[in-house]
Enzyme design. Structure first.
Site, PDB file in Angstrom:
ATOM      1  CD  GLU A 211      -3.908  -2.271   7.407  1.00 37.10           C
ATOM      2  OE1 GLU A 211      -2.765  -2.496   7.013  1.00 37.10           O
ATOM      3  OE2 GLU A 211      -4.549  -1.255   7.098  1.00 37.10           O
TER       4      GLU A 211
ATOM      5  CG  HIS B 291      -6.187   1.995   4.937  1.00 39.55           C
ATOM      6  ND1 HIS B 291      -5.829   2.976   5.831  1.00 39.55           N
ATOM      7  CD2 HIS B 291      -5.132   1.156   4.856  1.00 39.55           C
ATOM      8  CE1 HIS B 291      -4.584   2.739   6.250  1.00 39.55           C
ATOM      9  NE2 HIS B 291      -4.149   1.627   5.678  1.00 39.55           N
TER      10      HIS B 291
ATOM     11  CD  GLU C 188      -3.401   5.743   6.437  1.00 38.04           C
ATOM     12  OE1 GLU C 188      -3.307   5.755   5.195  1.00 38.04           O
ATOM     13  OE2 GLU C 188      -2.505   5.300   7.183  1.00 38.04           O
TER      14      GLU C 188
ATOM     15  N   GLY D  31       2.514  -0.847   4.486  1.00 34.42           N
ATOM     16  CA  GLY D  31       2.608   0.564   4.109  1.00 34.42           C
ATOM     17  C   GLY D  31       4.062   0.984   4.016  1.00 34.42           C
ATOM     18  N   GLY D  32       4.586   1.534   5.106  1.00 31.19           N
ATOM     19  CA  GLY D  32       5.937   2.108   5.123  1.00 31.19           C
ATOM     20  C   GLY D  32       6.995   1.223   4.483  1.00 31.19           C
TER      21      GLY D  32
ATOM     22  CG  ASN E 145      -1.783   1.188   1.371  1.00 29.77           C
ATOM     23  OD1 ASN E 145      -1.866   1.990   0.440  1.00 29.77           O
ATOM     24  ND2 ASN E 145      -2.446   1.332   2.517  1.00 29.77           N
ATOM     25  CD1 TRP E 146       3.976   0.982  -2.583  1.00 28.87           C
ATOM     26  CD2 TRP E 146       3.953   1.894  -4.627  1.00 28.87           C
ATOM     27  NE1 TRP E 146       4.797   0.233  -3.378  1.00 28.87           N
ATOM     28  CE2 TRP E 146       4.811   0.773  -4.648  1.00 28.87           C
ATOM     29  CE3 TRP E 146       3.793   2.617  -5.805  1.00 28.87           C
ATOM     30  CZ2 TRP E 146       5.490   0.360  -5.793  1.00 28.87           C
ATOM     31  CZ3 TRP E 146       4.464   2.208  -6.956  1.00 28.87           C
ATOM     32  CH2 TRP E 146       5.304   1.095  -6.947  1.00 28.87           C
ATOM     33  CE  LYS E 147      -0.512   3.451   4.594  1.00 28.75           C
ATOM     34  NZ  LYS E 147      -0.526   3.631   6.033  1.00 28.75           N
TER      35      LYS E 147
ATOM     36  CB  SER F 153       4.564  -1.373  12.379  1.00 26.24           C
ATOM     37  OG  SER F 153       4.094  -0.052  12.572  1.00 26.24           O
TER      38      SER F 153
ATOM     39  N   GLY G 205       1.827   2.522  10.917  1.00 23.52           N
ATOM     40  CA  GLY G 205       2.806   3.593  10.769  1.00 23.52           C
ATOM     41  C   GLY G 205       3.453   4.026  12.073  1.00 23.52           C
TER      42      GLY G 205
HETATM   43  P1  PGA Z   1       2.336   0.488   7.861  1.00 23.00           P
HETATM   44  O1  PGA Z   1       0.917   0.711   7.126  1.00 23.00           O
HETATM   45  O2  PGA Z   1       2.915  -0.786   7.333  1.00 23.00           O
HETATM   46  O3  PGA Z   1       3.140   1.708   7.504  1.00 23.00           O
HETATM   47  O4  PGA Z   1       2.052   0.414   9.326  1.00 23.00           O
HETATM   48  C1  PGA Z   1       0.046  -0.348   6.920  1.00 23.00           C
HETATM   49  C2  PGA Z   1      -1.205   0.169   6.238  1.00 23.00           C
HETATM   50  O5  PGA Z   1      -1.649   1.272   6.568  1.00 23.00           O
HETATM   51  O6  PGA Z   1      -1.786  -0.506   5.372  1.00 23.00           O
END
Ligand code: PGA
Length: 254
Positions: free
Chosen positions: A166, A94, A96, A232-233, A9-11, A211, A172
């Site tokens: 999640e 998600h 977010e 994500g990250g 997930n490159w956001k 994470s 994050g």
């Molecule tokens: P993260 O994000 O790996 O940076 O914690 C995961 C996500 O939001 O899908």
């Protein structure tokens, strides 16, 4: 379940040069494995770029989908458009999106339907806040998020479902759920699916997100009900992302 799913997930990150380099670094460092599926979800404007530049084993995913078909919805992207760009998966719900864009279960139900109608496989995200966890509401909260989709869909619409657990406090933050506490929720999710249908429970991949990195991936992936990760990250670093993918691949070979 032998299959593993590793989702990037490159956001809202990347540009054409960064994306090209990232794809080529991932390609160089990944050991392809038929049972370990890699899904790349770039920002919307780059779907076509990634589709053109990725090798065939990487599968294209999007980070969002509109709950509407077409028309006066400025800034939105429809399921038909995503399908037109050869998108195979879409992340729905998600945290977010739920938190920053006020997407409630009703909106998520709508998005889910549009994914199904356009033959795009949904990756439904669920997860509790730290407040829910501290007050012992984790399971009830997750149940309501999953039920919003299960109760409004026929079984045939749920065939391609992927769920990503999640915990919001782990996204994050560098604070991962322990493999055991993640497994507790994953097995709860599996049981919730079992109440609907045994095949559904058996065949739905349940991914962990929050994470994930190459240091914690193996222990997480060894848990019985963890079938991969939404990342994500760490997905913005090609070598790191490939390491996680390779760990999943090795475990499917065992
Ligand atoms: P993260 O994000 O790996 O940076 O914690 C995961 C996500 O939001 O899908």
């Amino acid at each position: 379940m032998n299959n593993m799913y590793i989702v990037a997930n490159w956001k809202m990150n990347g540009d054409q040069i960064i994306n090209r380099d990232l794809i080529s670094t991932i390609e160089k460092n990944s050991v392809i494995n038929d049972s370990s599926h890699m899904i790349i979800c770039p920002s919307m404007p780059y779907l076509q770029q990634i589709d053109t530049q990725k090798p065939p084993y990487m599968i294209l995913g999007a980070q969002n989908i509109s709950q509407y078909d077409n028309g006066a919805y400025t800034g939105e992207v429809s399921g038909k458009m995503l399908a037109d760009l050869k998108t195979k998966y879409v992340i729905i719900g998600h945290s977010e999106r739920r938190e920053l864009y006020n997407e409630d279960n009703n909106v998520i139900r709508g998005k889910f339907s549009k994914a199904i109608e356009n033959n795009i496989k949904p990756i439904l995200c669920v997860g509790e806040t730290i407040e829910h966890r501290n007050s012992g509401e984790t399971f009830d909260y997750i149940h309501s998020q999953i039920d919003a989709v299960l109760s409004s869909n026929k079984l045939e619409n749920l065939k391609e479902l992927i769920i990503a657990y999640e915990p919001i406090w782990a996204i994050g933050t560098g604070q991962t759920a322990t493999p055991e506490s993640a497994e507790e929720v994953h097995s709860y999710i599996r049981n919730t699916l079992l109440n609907t249908d045994s095949n559904l429970a058996e065949n739905t991949p349940i991914l962990y997100g929050g994470s994930v990195n190459s240091d914690n991936a193996e222990k997480l992936f060894k848990m019985e009900n963890i079938n991969g990760a939404l990342i994500g990250g760490a997905s913005l670093n090609g070598e790191e992302f490939s390491k996680i993918y390779n760990i999943a691949g090795e475990l499917t070979n065992e």
